[in-house]
Write an enzyme that holds these catalytic residues in place. Structure first.
Site, mmCIF file in Angstrom:
data_model
loop_
_atom_site.group_PDB
_atom_site.id
_atom_site.type_symbol
_atom_site.label_atom_id
_atom_site.label_comp_id
_atom_site.label_asym_id
_atom_site.label_seq_id
_atom_site.Cartn_x
_atom_site.Cartn_y
_atom_site.Cartn_z
ATOM 1 N N HIS A 124 -10.377 -22.237 22.008
ATOM 2 C CA HIS A 124 -9.036 -21.690 21.805
ATOM 3 C C HIS A 124 -9.155 -20.389 21.015
ATOM 4 C CE1 HIS A 124 -4.651 -22.251 20.145
ATOM 5 N NE2 HIS A 124 -4.931 -21.011 20.416
ATOM 6 N N GLU A 164 -6.040 -13.328 21.492
ATOM 7 C CA GLU A 164 -6.803 -13.918 20.384
ATOM 8 C C GLU A 164 -7.466 -12.834 19.539
ATOM 9 O OE1 GLU A 164 -7.049 -17.290 19.378
ATOM 10 O OE2 GLU A 164 -5.327 -17.425 20.701
ATOM 11 N N HIS A 194 -6.266 -12.515 15.830
ATOM 12 C CA HIS A 194 -7.241 -13.066 14.864
ATOM 13 C C HIS A 194 -8.463 -12.169 14.648
ATOM 14 C CE1 HIS A 194 -5.033 -16.879 14.872
ATOM 15 N NE2 HIS A 194 -4.978 -16.787 16.192
HETATM 16 P P1 5GP Z 1 -2.962 -18.723 18.197
HETATM 17 O O1 5GP Z 1 -2.071 -17.673 18.808
HETATM 18 O O2 5GP Z 1 -2.719 -18.925 16.757
HETATM 19 O O3 5GP Z 1 -4.393 -18.461 18.531
HETATM 20 O O4 5GP Z 1 -2.644 -20.103 18.891
HETATM 21 C C1 5GP Z 1 -1.428 -20.487 19.301
HETATM 22 C C2 5GP Z 1 -1.137 -20.043 20.697
HETATM 23 O O5 5GP Z 1 -2.280 -20.116 21.564
HETATM 24 C C3 5GP Z 1 -0.065 -20.876 21.296
HETATM 25 O O6 5GP Z 1 0.967 -20.042 21.673
HETATM 26 C C4 5GP Z 1 -0.735 -21.516 22.484
HETATM 27 O O7 5GP Z 1 0.147 -21.696 23.510
HETATM 28 C C5 5GP Z 1 -1.824 -20.536 22.814
HETATM 29 N N1 5GP Z 1 -2.905 -21.103 23.623
HETATM 30 C C6 5GP Z 1 -3.693 -22.154 23.417
HETATM 31 N N2 5GP Z 1 -4.506 -22.339 24.443
HETATM 32 C C7 5GP Z 1 -4.209 -21.375 25.337
HETATM 33 C C8 5GP Z 1 -4.703 -21.050 26.634
HETATM 34 O O8 5GP Z 1 -5.615 -21.670 27.170
HETATM 35 N N3 5GP Z 1 -4.103 -19.980 27.226
HETATM 36 C C9 5GP Z 1 -3.115 -19.244 26.657
HETATM 37 N N4 5GP Z 1 -2.607 -18.223 27.330
HETATM 38 N N5 5GP Z 1 -2.647 -19.516 25.460
HETATM 39 C C10 5GP Z 1 -3.186 -20.577 24.816
#
Ligand code: 5GP
Length: 226
Positions: free
Chosen positions: A61, A114, A118
């Protein structure tokens, strides 16, 4: 001070302060390396994924520079924006396996999101290329799917586990304490679904360290593996 007597000036100042607080300045204590279980990512959420990839293995992720006082920070720092050309062909084919977009099938866009949210906060340690190379190397260093399978923890409609049942084989394999994250389904109140396994790394993203158990799956609720 007299200026703050104007409601408009007060609003502008409040907005500015909120904006500053919602972004990061790039200081962090450690990294969270987050791997997700795709069937839970898409199967336990408010609305369906637009292009689900229900892979039967843990995928990346993200790699999140984090603060001990608030593990969701920093974010959206003022570093270089994502550049697709820096994901050279071999890295791209590696990431397509380890870091696919399991929600909407747009891998590059997922990596971009990402990095911008991050990766920009730890650019002083890992530039964009190193950030993705290091993440892929972390993913290959321990195969969580295999570790759990060897402990007979496999997707099951019936079986339930305690937090420690799942933690234990991963801890034995890595020598470090991970953090388990779960999702809940409002229709199924007495279980939670295993969603993510977090490994923690020190400031340089080289040495794995124990994760602090802050947020994560609840201790008293059984865990199911979708
Ligand atoms: P962060 O933005 O903090 O890294 O994580 C949260 C977001 O990552 C959430 O909006 C979640 O939907 C997204 N997310 C998690 N896994 C995936 C993925 O496989 N694809 C996409 N497009 N978004 C993801």
């Amino acid at each position: 001070m007299a200026m703050l007597k104007s409601p408009l000036a007060f609003l502008v100042l409040a907005f500015f302060l909120c904006f500053i607080m919602s972004t990061g300045d790039g200081t962090y204590d450690y990294f969270q390396f987050v791997q997700q279980w795709p069937p839970t990512t898409c199967g336990v959420r408010g609305k369906p994924c637009s292009k689900p990839r229900l892979l039967q293995n843990f995928t990346i992720h993200g790699l999140w520079p984090s603060n001990y006082s608030n593990p969701t920070m920093p974010s959206n720092c003022n570093g270089s924006k994502f550049e697709a050309r820096k994901v050279y062909p071999q890295l791209r084919s590696d990431l397509k396996i380890s870091w696919p977009d399991v929600e909407s099938g747009n891998d590059t866009k997922f990596w971009e999101g990402e990095w911008n949210k991050h990766g920009t906060c730890s650019e002083q340690i890992l530039n964009q290329m190193q950030y993705f190379e290091r993440s892929h190397a972390m993913w290959t260093s321990y195969n969580i799917t295999k570790i759990l399978k060897n402990a007979s923890i496999v997707p099951s409609a019936k079986q339930k586990w305690k937090y420690s049942d799942i933690l234990s084989p991963i801890k034995t394999a890595t020598g470090r304490t991970p953090l388990l994250r779960c999702r809940t389904d409002p229709a199924l109140r007495n279980v939670q679904f295993l969603h993510e396994v977090v490994f923690c790394y020190g400031y340089n993203a080289l040495k794995q360290i124990d994760c602090n158990r802050t947020a994560g799956c609840k201790n008293q609720v059984d865990i199911v593996f979708k």
